[in-house]
Write a protein that holds these residues in place. Structure first.
Motif, short mmCIF file in Angstrom:
data_model
loop_
_atom_site.label_atom_id
_atom_site.label_comp_id
_atom_site.label_asym_id
_atom_site.label_seq_id
_atom_site.Cartn_x
_atom_site.Cartn_y
_atom_site.Cartn_z
N GLU A 130 37.69 33.65 40.13
CA GLU A 130 37.58 34.57 41.29
C GLU A 130 37.07 33.75 42.53
O GLU A 130 37.57 34.11 43.63
N ALA A 131 36.11 33.07 42.13
CA ALA A 131 35.44 32.41 43.74
C ALA A 131 36.61 31.28 44.13
O ALA A 131 36.50 31.30 45.40
N ALA A 132 37.27 30.66 43.15
CA ALA A 132 38.43 29.79 43.89
C ALA A 132 39.26 30.62 44.69
O ALA A 132 39.87 30.20 45.58
N VAL A 133 40.05 31.77 44.19
CA VAL A 133 40.69 32.58 44.66
C VAL A 133 39.99 32.92 46.15
O VAL A 133 40.76 32.81 47.28
N ALA A 134 38.77 33.53 46.27
CA ALA A 134 38.18 33.74 47.37
C ALA A 134 38.29 32.58 48.40
O ALA A 134 38.66 32.78 49.66
N GLN A 135 38.00 31.45 47.97
CA GLN A 135 37.80 30.30 48.99
C GLN A 135 39.35 30.07 49.41
O GLN A 135 39.39 29.58 50.62
N SER A 136 40.21 30.03 48.47
CA SER A 136 41.68 29.64 48.99
C SER A 136 42.15 30.78 49.88
O SER A 136 42.48 30.31 50.92
N ARG A 137 41.84 31.96 49.86
CA ARG A 137 42.23 32.90 50.93
C ARG A 137 41.41 32.73 52.20
O ARG A 137 42.13 32.80 53.15
N GLU A 138 40.38 32.44 52.00
CA GLU A 138 39.50 31.87 53.25
C GLU A 138 40.22 30.93 53.93
O GLU A 138 40.18 30.80 55.19
N ALA A 139 40.52 29.73 53.30
CA ALA A 139 41.23 28.87 53.78
C ALA A 139 42.50 28.93 54.35
O ALA A 139 42.95 28.58 55.64
N ALA A 140 43.15 29.92 53.96
CA ALA A 140 44.64 30.38 54.55
C ALA A 140 44.25 31.13 55.90
O ALA A 140 44.98 31.08 56.63
#
Length: 330
Positions: A130-140
């Motif tokens: 879930e933390a990885a998804v959050a970081q990916s979305r922030e990068a997007a």
């Protein structure tokens, strides 16, 4: 690719469309030996191991890459625990796109090396999926990258892609089966297949809707717990309830990003949800290898375990039943 300096968008249509190496049209196999072993009347295996990288994730990855290329993006980003990352890197490579993958540090997949061989940049995340998804979305959002994560603004592309599994099943059987068993994590595959059957039924191409059956790792999935406990919404687990093993990693999460859609599919179809232990999943993977010659990801046998439980409880008529299985790649 340096994530901090990445700019993910070029001119509209700058990237090429996907190569002819397309996913889908996977085999639907009659499991006669498993029928005899487990007492089913007619069971069929939708073997997604026939996709380019060995899982149904290829379907979503290629559709997402197609959309990203069409909209003029140069970079797609996502979080993964394994299969989706390999599928996305493969699809992106064949679409002249770059891939930025966020991977939870504590996970154990052997497929990480495949992602880098396919040209993906992998960023290790000190945290869970879930933390990885959050970081990916922030990068997007920060760098204008294409967000390929489930439950996001491009999530409908994945749902549509998984809906093709329903169409392929009906093409072979001539109608919808009585039941379709699908392993569940985020709920995207389950929801997409159900939506595919809905479209077929509404257009008059099937005479009935199948009963959706699902399973996940024992007490480690919000969809299963919420359905079995009768919650109106998909309730998150506490992160401390999640414990990864090399067997259950593809299934577990404390938040299911398409959980509401999966719950709707289960309830609308009169479905069933079950837990599966690592031991049972390994046992059923051996059964499929020995009896049917299918090398499958053990986690995907959770759906077969759930279907067998329904049969033992007297809930399966003498009819066609389908289990969606993922191939195993080392």
């Amino acid at each position: 690719m340096d994530e901090s300096n990445s700019s993910g968008r070029g001119g509209r249509g700058a990237a090429t469309d996907c190569s002819p190496v397309q996913p889908g049209k996977t085999a639907l196999l009659r499991g006669r030996n498993v029928e005899r072993a487990l007492g089913f009347e007619r069971i069929h295996f939708k073997f997604e191991g026939g996709n380019p990288t060995g899982s149904q994730k290829d379907r979503a990855a290629f559709e997402l890459a197609r959309r990203a290329a069409h909209e003029g993006y140069e970079v797609i980003t996502l979080a993964t625990c394994g299969n989706f990352g390999v599928a996305a890197a493969y699809a992106a490579q064949h679409s002249s796109l770059r891939t930025l993958i966020f991977f939870p540090e504590r996970y154990h997949t052997r497929r990480l090396a495949e992602m880098t061989r396919l040209g993906a940049e992998v960023i290790r995340v000190d945290g869970d999926y879930e933390a990885a998804v959050a970081q990916s979305r922030e990068a997007a959002e920060r760098n204008g990258l294409f967000d390929a994560n489930p439950g996001g603004k491009n999530g409908d592309a994945s749902l549509e892609a998984y809906g093709e599994i329903a169409r392929e099943i009906v093409e072979v059987l001539g109608d919808a089966p009585h039941s379709v068993a699908v392993p569940v994590s985020n709920g995207t595959t389950l929801a997409g297949i159900f939506d595919g059957f809905c479209r077929l039924y509404e257009s008059g191409k099937t005479s009935r809707m199948p009963r959706m059956i699902t399973a996940s790792s024992y007490r480690k999935n919000p969809i299963i717990k919420s359905f079995r406990e009768g919650h109106a919404f998909c309730m998150d687990l506490h992160p401390s309830e999640i414990h990864e093993t090399t067997v259950n990693e593809p299934l577990i999460n404390w938040h299911s990003f398409d959980g509401e859609l999966a719950l709707r599919a289960l309830r609308a179809s009169g479905g069933y949800a079950e837990h599966a232990s690592d031991q049972d999943m390994l046992q059923h993977a051996r059964l499929l290898l020995q009896r049917e010659g299918l090398s499958v990801l053990p986690a995907s046998t959770s759906a077969l375990i759930a279907l067998a439980k329904v049969r033992l409880n007297g809930g399966l008529p003498e009819d066609d039943h389908v289990v969606v299985l993922t191939g195993r790649r080392q």
